[in-house]
Design an enzyme around this catalytic site. Sequence first.
Site: not given
Length: 515
Positions: A58, A85-86, A172, A174, A226-228, A230-231, A371
Amino acid sequence: MADDKIDKIIVLDFGSQYSHLICRRIREMNVYCELLPYNTPAKVINDIKPKGIIFSGGPASIYSSDSPIPDGQIFGLGVPILGICYGHQLIVDKFGGKVKRASYREYGSAELFIDDTSDLFDKVGSKIRCWMSHADAAEVLPEGFRTLAHTQNSPSAAVVKTGMNIYGIQFHPEVVHTENGLEILKNFSHKISKARPDWRMECFVEEAIHNIRLKVRNERVLCAVSGGIDSTTVAILLHKAIGSNLSCVFVNHGLLREDEQHQVPKLFKDHFDIDVIYVDAEEVFLTNLKGVSDPEMKRKIIGSEFANSFLKVALKNGPFQWLAQGTLYPDIIESGVSKGPASVIKTHHNVGGLPKDLNFKIIEPLRNLYKDEVRIVAKLLGVPAVLLNRHPFPGPGLAVRIIGEITPKKLKIAKHASRIVEQELLRVGLYDNVWQAYAAVGDDRAVGVLGDERMYGHIVIIRVVDSTDAMTANWTRLPHDLLTDISNRITNEVEGVSWVTYAVSSKPPATIEPQ
Ligand code: XMP
């Protein structure tokens, strides 16, 4: 997670841009992992029964008056803890050690010398490159702690409280820049925390359906599609969870890719047997956007006009208690509404742009995913390849690819030129290799010659990028011949264009969309 049989790791978010990436890395290793705010009460954490807890990094300094501090009871839960880290500095401070401003800030790649190659650093090697990003460093270790690794500037870059399974690392693990970083996280999750690697994306699908049913009960949901990918994925999950209590709506805001307004409702009917309410709002969107050139203003107008469209549908086809959205994790972090403290880059319309006084409750089943994780879920749900492989398209559509005011002429150019870019990439077999590819247009114009005539046409910007999660992106080194073909086709076929340029800025410092 509803399923108590699945082992979990919790990440407490102290505001690092990488917090969620830690979760994702742990999930990639087949252990379910969830991000929670840093101040989540120990009791709530205990109820989740995590096998291990990670404190993220952070931006704060442990010595500032408002530095984020977790519930102290967490240390008494008997659950292994790893501070990054933090998080590392916080552990050192909590147990009575000393953290101080290092003589100079360590940022970027550093050499890590591993003093104890067992335990957290098992199979990691004796020397690795690691990614550092800190100004403070542990100076005096608390009693009962020992050093596991050091760098030239951080004598205690990795520490452990002996006998308590409490670890701290200054770097880090990750991020890809840390060699064998995944091995370190795996040692913490699989070996030290003993979390069984039983989790798969199939578990996510079951879990998401279960959670939707729990949340929505007998109420009705309006889902904007939307046709994408995700939705579409959200709609299928909802359809499986609540059947006819779901209604899908598709808003044609006039800023879509060519012919998309016909393709999307047809795909939902043919492929998933889901009826879609079609809203033709082209005129009202474009009228409201007239004269507006500020990118954030455009996003806000589009967000609120979407809300109006949904409200109209709700009045006609409702009542609906819920509005479902395909928000993903990067949308949340870049809009500055993540669970921890991070700064706003753009107001993604599906996160921050919708007015607060909407009477819908919001349901976002994908808000913890990236994604590529959504693609896996979509594939599991039977989404056809043509849609699976289609590049992401922003909710505000071509509004974010038209620089300056949106005019019918610029809209026509963006649509037509983008179609050419997509067609050419498909022709040479590169479409699936790149993250996004489109043509943007602004008000800049340049002189050209058409036949023997002088023309003063628009400059079109081709943007093609490689990425894995849209958080960072590299401009794609397309073959020069292909760029020539794209350029020739655009200047020949798209009326009013005299020049074609190629955007060679990566993200950061640029973003993927120009607006
Ligand atoms: P930027 O331009 O922020 O884009 O680097 C990152 C990714 O997000 C997409 N994008 C959006 N998607 N609503 C969306 O649904 C939005 O308002 C929005 N703005 C950008 C962009 O296409 C890229 O994939």
